[in-house]
Write a protein that holds these residues in place. Sequence first.
Motif, PDB file in Angstrom:
ATOM      1  N   THR A 161       0.837  -1.190   0.000  1.00 59.80           N
ATOM      2  CA  THR A 161       0.000   0.000   0.000  1.00 59.80           C
ATOM      3  C   THR A 161       0.878   1.248   0.000  1.00 59.80           C
ATOM      4  O   THR A 161       2.096   1.170   0.183  1.00 59.80           O
ATOM      5  N   GLU A 162       0.250   2.397  -0.165  1.00 58.78           N
ATOM      6  CA  GLU A 162       0.992   3.654  -0.092  1.00 58.78           C
ATOM      7  C   GLU A 162       1.594   3.829   1.301  1.00 58.78           C
ATOM      8  O   GLU A 162       2.701   4.348   1.444  1.00 58.78           O
ATOM      9  N   GLU A 163       0.881   3.347   2.325  1.00 56.57           N
ATOM     10  CA  GLU A 163       1.392   3.419   3.694  1.00 56.57           C
ATOM     11  C   GLU A 163       2.647   2.553   3.854  1.00 56.57           C
ATOM     12  O   GLU A 163       3.625   2.959   4.481  1.00 56.57           O
ATOM     13  N   PHE A 165       4.721   1.738   1.452  1.00 59.72           N
ATOM     14  CA  PHE A 165       5.793   2.382   0.696  1.00 59.72           C
ATOM     15  C   PHE A 165       6.357   3.584   1.449  1.00 59.72           C
ATOM     16  O   PHE A 165       7.577   3.799   1.479  1.00 59.72           O
ATOM     17  N   ALA A 166       5.473   4.365   2.083  1.00 56.72           N
ATOM     18  CA  ALA A 166       5.926   5.514   2.868  1.00 56.72           C
ATOM     19  C   ALA A 166       6.844   5.062   4.002  1.00 56.72           C
ATOM     20  O   ALA A 166       7.819   5.755   4.338  1.00 56.72           O
ATOM     21  N   THR A 200      -2.006  -3.774  -7.265  1.00 59.33           N
ATOM     22  CA  THR A 200      -1.425  -2.460  -7.553  1.00 59.33           C
ATOM     23  C   THR A 200      -1.036  -2.349  -9.029  1.00 59.33           C
ATOM     24  O   THR A 200      -0.288  -3.191  -9.545  1.00 59.33           O
ATOM     25  N   GLU A 204       1.587   2.595 -10.956  1.00 60.22           N
ATOM     26  CA  GLU A 204       1.753   3.053  -9.582  1.00 60.22           C
ATOM     27  C   GLU A 204       3.072   2.545  -9.005  1.00 60.22           C
ATOM     28  O   GLU A 204       3.758   3.261  -8.271  1.00 60.22           O
ATOM     29  N   ARG A 208       6.232   4.905  -7.783  1.00 59.38           N
ATOM     30  CA  ARG A 208       6.869   4.750  -6.474  1.00 59.38           C
ATOM     31  C   ARG A 208       8.375   4.592  -6.627  1.00 59.38           C
ATOM     32  O   ARG A 208       9.154   5.179  -5.857  1.00 59.38           O
TER      33      ARG A 208
END
Length: 286
Positions: A161-163, A165-166, A200, A204, A208
Amino acid sequence: PIMYGCDNFCTYCIVPYVRGRERSREPAAILAEFKQLVAQGYKEITLLGQNVNSYGKGLENPIDFADLLNLLCEVPGDYQIRFMTSHPKDASRKLIDTIAAQEHLCKHIHLPVQSGSDRLLKEMNRHYNVAQYMDLINYAKEKVPGVTFSSDIIVGFPGETEEDFAATLDLIRKVGYMQLFTFIYSKRTGTKAADMPDPTPRKEKTDRMTRLLKLQDEIAMALVKAQVGQTVKVLVEGFGRNEGTLSGRLDNNLTVEFTADASLMGSYANVHLTGARATVLLGELA
């Protein structure tokens, strides 16, 4: 090579299935080969294994990777030792203490983390979390002055998720890697990850990756510029980009280019670092 195979069975990796379980070479055989290389004039020797710091499994006499390094460093000569690849779950404070104590060991550690998300590390079957990884990194920074790190990162692991990856970007900032080897997840038939849902979109994942590489470039260039002004020992390995220049590697795995005669090839030289071009240092013979 000091060992073969792998016992880790990371969910994205086919290696244990195609190379078999871990098998360590006898230390006497490694030592004999090592002495021969030093006697022949080799200046840098790299110890190889799918997971070098689990060395010692299956041997009759107890010995671990740090013990092997200490054994090899007793060999007299003008040489340096590198090793790869290390698995964080088997990297120990004893290993870090050995790197700090032995002059022959390069002060650079390749420690593949793969992700900064604890959730994904569990999905990858990596057997450590971010806190444990950072504990080892911080211990190395404390014990080994000037140590540098490199790592492997997988972007777009199934379900990332984006979380997630962050969290990886946050880890990269905290460690301050000198180099990263980055990969967009690639399915390997026969692995557990190949059967995991992967919703995903490819775009995207590539976006990233672009963000990650931009961050890493900023970190690496700042670290490289901070080296300028030092006089360092360099192993001269080849010709530089410009005519009349040579290229070599520092103990910390950075590359430097400087004007010098080709007769220095394959030997050590003391180089004063005068500037940088992106992530390549520039210097002159001291």
